[in-house]
Scaffold this active site. Structure first.
Site, PDB file in Angstrom:
ATOM      1  N   CYS A 181       0.851  -1.177   0.000  1.00  0.00           N
ATOM      2  CA  CYS A 181       0.000   0.000   0.000  1.00  0.00           C
ATOM      3  C   CYS A 181       0.898   1.241   0.000  1.00  0.00           C
ATOM      4  O   CYS A 181       1.897   1.294   0.700  1.00  0.00           O
ATOM      5  CB  CYS A 181      -0.945   0.099   1.191  1.00  0.00           C
ATOM      6  SG  CYS A 181      -2.104  -1.250   1.280  1.00  0.00           S
ATOM      7  N   ARG A 223       3.956  -0.138  -4.870  1.00  0.00           N
ATOM      8  CA  ARG A 223       3.692  -0.721  -3.553  1.00  0.00           C
ATOM      9  C   ARG A 223       2.379  -1.490  -3.489  1.00  0.00           C
ATOM     10  O   ARG A 223       2.063  -2.123  -2.478  1.00  0.00           O
ATOM     11  CB  ARG A 223       3.668   0.381  -2.487  1.00  0.00           C
ATOM     12  CG  ARG A 223       4.959   1.148  -2.381  1.00  0.00           C
ATOM     13  CD  ARG A 223       4.840   2.226  -1.346  1.00  0.00           C
ATOM     14  NE  ARG A 223       4.611   1.656  -0.034  1.00  0.00           N
ATOM     15  CZ  ARG A 223       5.549   1.246   0.794  1.00  0.00           C
ATOM     16  NH1 ARG A 223       6.810   1.360   0.451  1.00  0.00           N
ATOM     17  NH2 ARG A 223       5.254   0.742   1.963  1.00  0.00           N
ATOM     18  N   TRP A 282      -2.721  -2.630  -1.728  1.00  0.00           N
ATOM     19  CA  TRP A 282      -2.406  -4.043  -1.925  1.00  0.00           C
ATOM     20  C   TRP A 282      -3.291  -4.771  -0.918  1.00  0.00           C
ATOM     21  O   TRP A 282      -3.103  -4.645   0.288  1.00  0.00           O
ATOM     22  CB  TRP A 282      -0.924  -4.313  -1.660  1.00  0.00           C
ATOM     23  CG  TRP A 282      -0.521  -5.702  -2.011  1.00  0.00           C
ATOM     24  CD1 TRP A 282      -0.110  -6.158  -3.233  1.00  0.00           C
ATOM     25  CD2 TRP A 282      -0.484  -6.843  -1.141  1.00  0.00           C
ATOM     26  NE1 TRP A 282       0.167  -7.492  -3.182  1.00  0.00           N
ATOM     27  CE2 TRP A 282      -0.048  -7.942  -1.918  1.00  0.00           C
ATOM     28  CE3 TRP A 282      -0.787  -7.044   0.204  1.00  0.00           C
ATOM     29  CZ2 TRP A 282       0.098  -9.222  -1.386  1.00  0.00           C
ATOM     30  CZ3 TRP A 282      -0.642  -8.317   0.733  1.00  0.00           C
ATOM     31  CH2 TRP A 282      -0.195  -9.389  -0.055  1.00  0.00           C
ATOM     32  N   ASN A 294      -2.000   1.755   5.777  1.00  0.00           N
ATOM     33  CA  ASN A 294      -1.095   0.758   5.216  1.00  0.00           C
ATOM     34  C   ASN A 294      -0.672  -0.131   6.375  1.00  0.00           C
ATOM     35  O   ASN A 294      -0.104   0.360   7.343  1.00  0.00           O
ATOM     36  CB  ASN A 294       0.120   1.473   4.591  1.00  0.00           C
ATOM     37  CG  ASN A 294       1.271   0.532   4.289  1.00  0.00           C
ATOM     38  OD1 ASN A 294       1.062  -0.649   4.060  1.00  0.00           O
ATOM     39  ND2 ASN A 294       2.485   1.050   4.284  1.00  0.00           N
ATOM     40  N   GLY A 295      -0.990  -1.424   6.290  1.00  0.00           N
ATOM     41  CA  GLY A 295      -0.619  -2.334   7.370  1.00  0.00           C
ATOM     42  C   GLY A 295      -1.765  -3.292   7.662  1.00  0.00           C
ATOM     43  O   GLY A 295      -2.683  -3.429   6.856  1.00  0.00           O
ATOM     44  N   GLU A 327      17.191 -17.643  -8.408  1.00  0.00           N
ATOM     45  CA  GLU A 327      16.786 -16.282  -8.748  1.00  0.00           C
ATOM     46  C   GLU A 327      16.193 -16.219 -10.162  1.00  0.00           C
ATOM     47  O   GLU A 327      15.201 -15.527 -10.398  1.00  0.00           O
ATOM     48  CB  GLU A 327      18.001 -15.351  -8.589  1.00  0.00           C
ATOM     49  CG  GLU A 327      17.788 -13.900  -8.996  1.00  0.00           C
ATOM     50  CD  GLU A 327      16.681 -13.169  -8.243  1.00  0.00           C
ATOM     51  OE1 GLU A 327      16.140 -13.696  -7.261  1.00  0.00           O
ATOM     52  OE2 GLU A 327      16.336 -12.055  -8.685  1.00  0.00           O
ATOM     53  N   LYS A 373      12.451 -14.934 -11.043  1.00  0.00           N
ATOM     54  CA  LYS A 373      12.202 -13.842 -12.007  1.00  0.00           C
ATOM     55  C   LYS A 373      11.182 -14.311 -13.045  1.00  0.00           C
ATOM     56  O   LYS A 373      10.262 -13.567 -13.394  1.00  0.00           O
ATOM     57  CB  LYS A 373      13.485 -13.431 -12.748  1.00  0.00           C
ATOM     58  CG  LYS A 373      14.495 -12.631 -11.996  1.00  0.00           C
ATOM     59  CD  LYS A 373      14.116 -11.198 -11.731  1.00  0.00           C
ATOM     60  CE  LYS A 373      13.373 -11.060 -10.430  1.00  0.00           C
ATOM     61  NZ  LYS A 373      14.151 -10.833  -9.242  1.00  0.00           N
ATOM     62  N   GLU A 404       7.531 -14.516 -11.539  1.00  0.00           N
ATOM     63  CA  GLU A 404       6.831 -13.266 -11.196  1.00  0.00           C
ATOM     64  C   GLU A 404       6.546 -12.399 -12.410  1.00  0.00           C
ATOM     65  O   GLU A 404       5.554 -11.680 -12.430  1.00  0.00           O
ATOM     66  CB  GLU A 404       7.579 -12.483 -10.112  1.00  0.00           C
ATOM     67  CG  GLU A 404       8.944 -12.002 -10.474  1.00  0.00           C
ATOM     68  CD  GLU A 404       9.628 -11.232  -9.339  1.00  0.00           C
ATOM     69  OE1 GLU A 404       8.946 -10.672  -8.484  1.00  0.00           O
ATOM     70  OE2 GLU A 404      10.870 -11.207  -9.335  1.00  0.00           O
ATOM     71  N   HIS A 451      17.080 -36.458  -8.309  1.00  0.00           N
ATOM     72  CA  HIS A 451      16.337 -36.929  -7.134  1.00  0.00           C
ATOM     73  C   HIS A 451      14.869 -36.545  -7.203  1.00  0.00           C
ATOM     74  O   HIS A 451      14.214 -36.425  -6.167  1.00  0.00           O
ATOM     75  CB  HIS A 451      16.998 -36.389  -5.859  1.00  0.00           C
ATOM     76  CG  HIS A 451      18.419 -36.823  -5.731  1.00  0.00           C
ATOM     77  ND1 HIS A 451      18.781 -38.061  -5.269  1.00  0.00           N
ATOM     78  CD2 HIS A 451      19.574 -36.194  -6.072  1.00  0.00           C
ATOM     79  CE1 HIS A 451      20.096 -38.170  -5.298  1.00  0.00           C
ATOM     80  NE2 HIS A 451      20.592 -37.048  -5.789  1.00  0.00           N
ATOM     81  N   LYS A 494       6.047  -4.219  -4.325  1.00  0.00           N
ATOM     82  CA  LYS A 494       7.502  -4.088  -4.229  1.00  0.00           C
ATOM     83  C   LYS A 494       7.997  -4.263  -2.798  1.00  0.00           C
ATOM     84  O   LYS A 494       9.013  -4.889  -2.551  1.00  0.00           O
ATOM     85  CB  LYS A 494       7.885  -2.703  -4.745  1.00  0.00           C
ATOM     86  CG  LYS A 494       9.360  -2.417  -4.726  1.00  0.00           C
ATOM     87  CD  LYS A 494      10.031  -3.122  -5.864  1.00  0.00           C
ATOM     88  CE  LYS A 494      11.529  -2.901  -5.882  1.00  0.00           C
ATOM     89  NZ  LYS A 494      12.183  -3.954  -6.686  1.00  0.00           N
TER      90      LYS A 494
HETATM   91  O1  M6R Z   1      12.922  -5.224   0.017  1.00  0.00           O
HETATM   92  P1  M6R Z   1      13.395  -6.633   0.249  1.00  0.00           P
HETATM   93  O2  M6R Z   1      14.645  -6.936  -0.466  1.00  0.00           O
HETATM   94  O3  M6R Z   1      13.477  -6.973   1.704  1.00  0.00           O
HETATM   95  O4  M6R Z   1      12.266  -7.533  -0.387  1.00  0.00           O
HETATM   96  C1  M6R Z   1      12.271  -8.925  -0.275  1.00  0.00           C
HETATM   97  C2  M6R Z   1      11.442  -9.560  -1.363  1.00  0.00           C
HETATM   98  O5  M6R Z   1      10.112  -9.164  -1.243  1.00  0.00           O
HETATM   99  C3  M6R Z   1      11.957  -9.180  -2.754  1.00  0.00           C
HETATM  100  O6  M6R Z   1      13.300  -9.505  -2.874  1.00  0.00           O
HETATM  101  C4  M6R Z   1      11.159  -9.879  -3.864  1.00  0.00           C
HETATM  102  O7  M6R Z   1      11.318 -11.257  -3.775  1.00  0.00           O
HETATM  103  C5  M6R Z   1      11.655  -9.372  -5.208  1.00  0.00           C
HETATM  104  N1  M6R Z   1      11.156  -8.058  -5.472  1.00  0.00           N
HETATM  105  C6  M6R Z   1      11.310 -10.261  -6.333  1.00  0.00           C
HETATM  106  O8  M6R Z   1      11.886  -9.819  -7.514  1.00  0.00           O
END
Ligand code: M6R
Length: 611
Positions: A2, A27, A73, A99-100, A484, A488, A491, A507, A606
């Site tokens: 949010c 956000r 969000w 927000n929260g 990673e 990527k 998402e 395995h 984010k």
């Molecule tokens: O702000 P942070 O690095 O603590 O966020 C952690 C995850 O939410 C973040 O790395 C998320 O997995 C990535 N944006 C994905 O690309």
């Protein structure tokens, strides 16, 4: 999660609030709303993006010099118009954005329902707002006092902004566990989840702390704690330019951020790495060097992409510094009962510095006597502020939801940290140390060379865009890069993908392999090269499609793989900073080909400020 914006001053509030919301859309983007105070309150809200709200309010009265805005969000209640913020109180005299998460909302709701309250949304936020109003009316007190009383009963996290129809020009704000920045202008104040909404108006900001309450008027900023004691606002100068949060001619923030990496890595190394002199200057490490040298172990906590950087850091620190390292998901660490000894070093890795789980994990560890070291991108963020020491990644604002440049920034910082500690401890030979400094120095140029071949990945992406699943495999330092890469792809393209250590494939995951399954191998020239060549053969024997990221000059793998992408040679420890770039580009191009809004993929936000 949010985004919240506020303005009070002599300008019209609406344009400032709406452009602030566009900057904070990263956000959360389930719904959008604004409230304006001008001889009464006006509230406009809509399911969807900021643009949907703008279309819905054409021709409406948007006057008012005080306003607040919210981009949501969803947590409690599906994304729709009625659950969108701002919420109005039963009397209609108060509006609030939040927000929260209010964890004890059910109890508060029960109390209010017993008093005859009826709610028009499914949100915890509307309950909190009416709880505040109930206290205000019952106690015949002002809003500030009612808020203070209410917050003592609330469990959970919040940043809230409140407007009161009877209190012109005033925004009342409070924070616990979610970020709130107040911009100080001449006869005006700005509020935001981060500083981006206020960048063109002021560089002077106040970061509000947990359990603080702010009374904000055009010419006045009063900060208080929940005990009603006044606190002197600490004004910080922002070191950020507007260009950093604009697309700069790129189609998407994600692409811009991928292409920024030669310069962001440079920014991260600048002033720290001097390969010619053989030195690394990192005051955060220097100030804590005795702790690091004597550490019996290091625990690294993080989430998502930052967790992948943490895993790589485990490999690097153990190899170079000979200190045992444990890597923990912050969300697990905070709730289990981990053994933390006095003097243990906890490294928290976070782009935003606001991830709720990471923040609470280090708070717990700190209570137990651990030393907290933050590797954070956002300057002045909560994790940066509660850490005992730290190192910023200096990657600049990252707006695309997918982490790209901040991941390579994290890797650069972590490698420098490990080298610095290893050199101080004497666990690295002089030759290897010097060679790694030179290798690190060469990274921006090598990344630049990779980016020049980006079009090749576009071609590969078009071939595989319709796959329903994908496997990512790597060994050693390339295993976290496989994880990673898979994250990527998931998402940004919504294709199901899994990352595994290449040897682990036999395995279980190998059962998935058939002629439709793309398998991405991160197979740069390293210690494991021959082993991974065998793994590629095993996939080919089962008709899987192999896409291989390999080192320039590799003459073996091109003969086996369906598609290859070359990266320049680098030491094993440095190579992940290079091989992560094609992972980012491949996902980006597949996402684009599939029509995904890559900067704002569905369901994501984010900064995950709720647990
Ligand atoms: O702000 P942070 O690095 O603590 O966020 C952690 C995850 O939410 C973040 O790395 C998320 O997995 C990535 N944006 C994905 O690309």
């Amino acid at each position: 999660m949010c985004g919240i914006v506020g303005y009070t001053g002599s300008k019209m509030a609406f344009p400032i609030v709406i452009s602030g919301l566009k900057r904070l859309e990263y956000r959360g983007y389930d719904s959008t709303g604004v409230a304006l105070l001008n001889d009464g309150l006006k509230v406009y809200k809509k399911k969807g993006r900021v643009a949907d709200l703008e279309n819905a309010i054409i021709g409406k009265d948007l006057h008012g010099h005080t306003g607040i805005g919210h981009t949501r969000w969803a947590t409690h209640g599906e994304p729709n118009d009625k659950n969108a913020h701002p919420h109005s109180s039963a009397s209609g005299k108060l509006v609030m954005i939040h927000n929260g998460i209010i964890e004890n909302y059910a109890q508060l709701k029960k109390e209010l329902v017993n008093k005859g309250y009826v709610f028009s949304s499914d949100t915890d936020s509307e309950i909190l707002l009416n709880f505040i109003e109930e206290i205000k009316e019952n106690n015949q007190c002002n809003l500030e006092e009612a808020l203070r009383i209410a917050l003592k009963r609330v469990t959970g996290t919040y940043v809230i902004l409140l407007l009161d129809a009877e209190n012109p020009d005033t925004i009342i704000a409070a924070r616990k566990g979610s970020p709130l920045v107040i911009g100080v202008g001449k006869g005006e104040h700005f509020l935001g989840s981060d500083a981006s909404p206020m960048l063109e108006y002021t560089k002077e900001v106040v970061y509000v702390n947990d359990y603080e309450l702010a009374i904000v008027r055009p010419n006045e900023l009063i900060l208080k704690n929940l005990g009603n004691e006044q606190i002197t606002p600490f004004v910080t100068k922002l070191d950020m330019e507007l260009a950093a949060i604009e697309k700069g001619g790129y189609e998407h923030f994600m692409l811009k951020e991928i292409f920024e990496q030669p310069s962001t890595i440079n920014d991260c190394l600048r002033g720290r790495l001097d390969a010619a002199a053989g030195t690394i200057t990192m005051s955060g490490i220097e100030n804590n060097i005795t702790h690091f040298k004597n550490a019996n172990r290091i625990i690294i906590v993080a989430c998502g992409t930052s967790w992948h950087a943490a895993l790589l850091a485990e490999y690097i620190i153990e190899e170079l510094c000979r200190i045992p390292v444990e890597v923990e998901y912050a969300s697990e660490f905070r709730y289990r009962n981990p053994i933390i000894n006095k003097g243990d070093i906890i490294i928290a890795i976070s782009q935003s510095g606001e991830t709720a789980d990471t923040l609470v994990a280090i708070e717990r560890a700190k209570e137990n006597g651990a030393i907290i070291f933050g590797v954070v991108n956002v300057v002045g963020s909560s994790i940066a502020r509660i850490s005992d020491g730290g190192a910023y990644t200096h990657a600049g604002p990252e707006i695309g939801v997918a982490s790209t440049k901040t991941f390579t920034g994290q890797l650069a910082v972590l490698v420098m940290m490990a080298l610095k500690i290893a050199n101080e401890k004497g666990t690295i030979s002089e030759d290897r140390y010097k060679n790694l400094l030179l290798e690190l120095e060469a990274v921006p140029e090598k990344v630049d060379a990779i980016l020049k071949s980006a079009e090749q990945l576009k071609t590969i992406a078009l071939k595989y865009k319709d796959a329903s699943d994908a496997l990512y495999l790597g060994r050693g330092y390339n295993f976290p890069i496989a994880l990673e890469g898979a994250l990527k792809l998931k998402e940004i393209s919504y294709i199901h993908a899994e990352g595994y250590p290449a040897a682990e494939m036999k395995h279980g995951p190998i059962a998935l392999v058939d002629e439709n399954l793309p398998v991405v191998f991160i197979a740069t020239k390293d210690l494991y090269h021959e082993k991974i060549v065998s793994n590629i053969q095993e996939i080919k024997a089962r008709k899987g499609k192999v896409i291989a990221i390999i080192t320039e000059g590799d003459e073996i793998i091109p003969g086996m793989a369906d598609d290859v992408f070359f990266v320049p040679f680098a030491d094993d420890i440095i190579a992940p900073m290079l091989s992560s770039i094609p992972m980012q580009l491949l996902s980006y191009y597949i996402g684009i080909a599939k029509g995904v809004d890559v900067d704002k993929p569905r369901n994501l936000a984010k900064s995950v400020t709720v647990e």
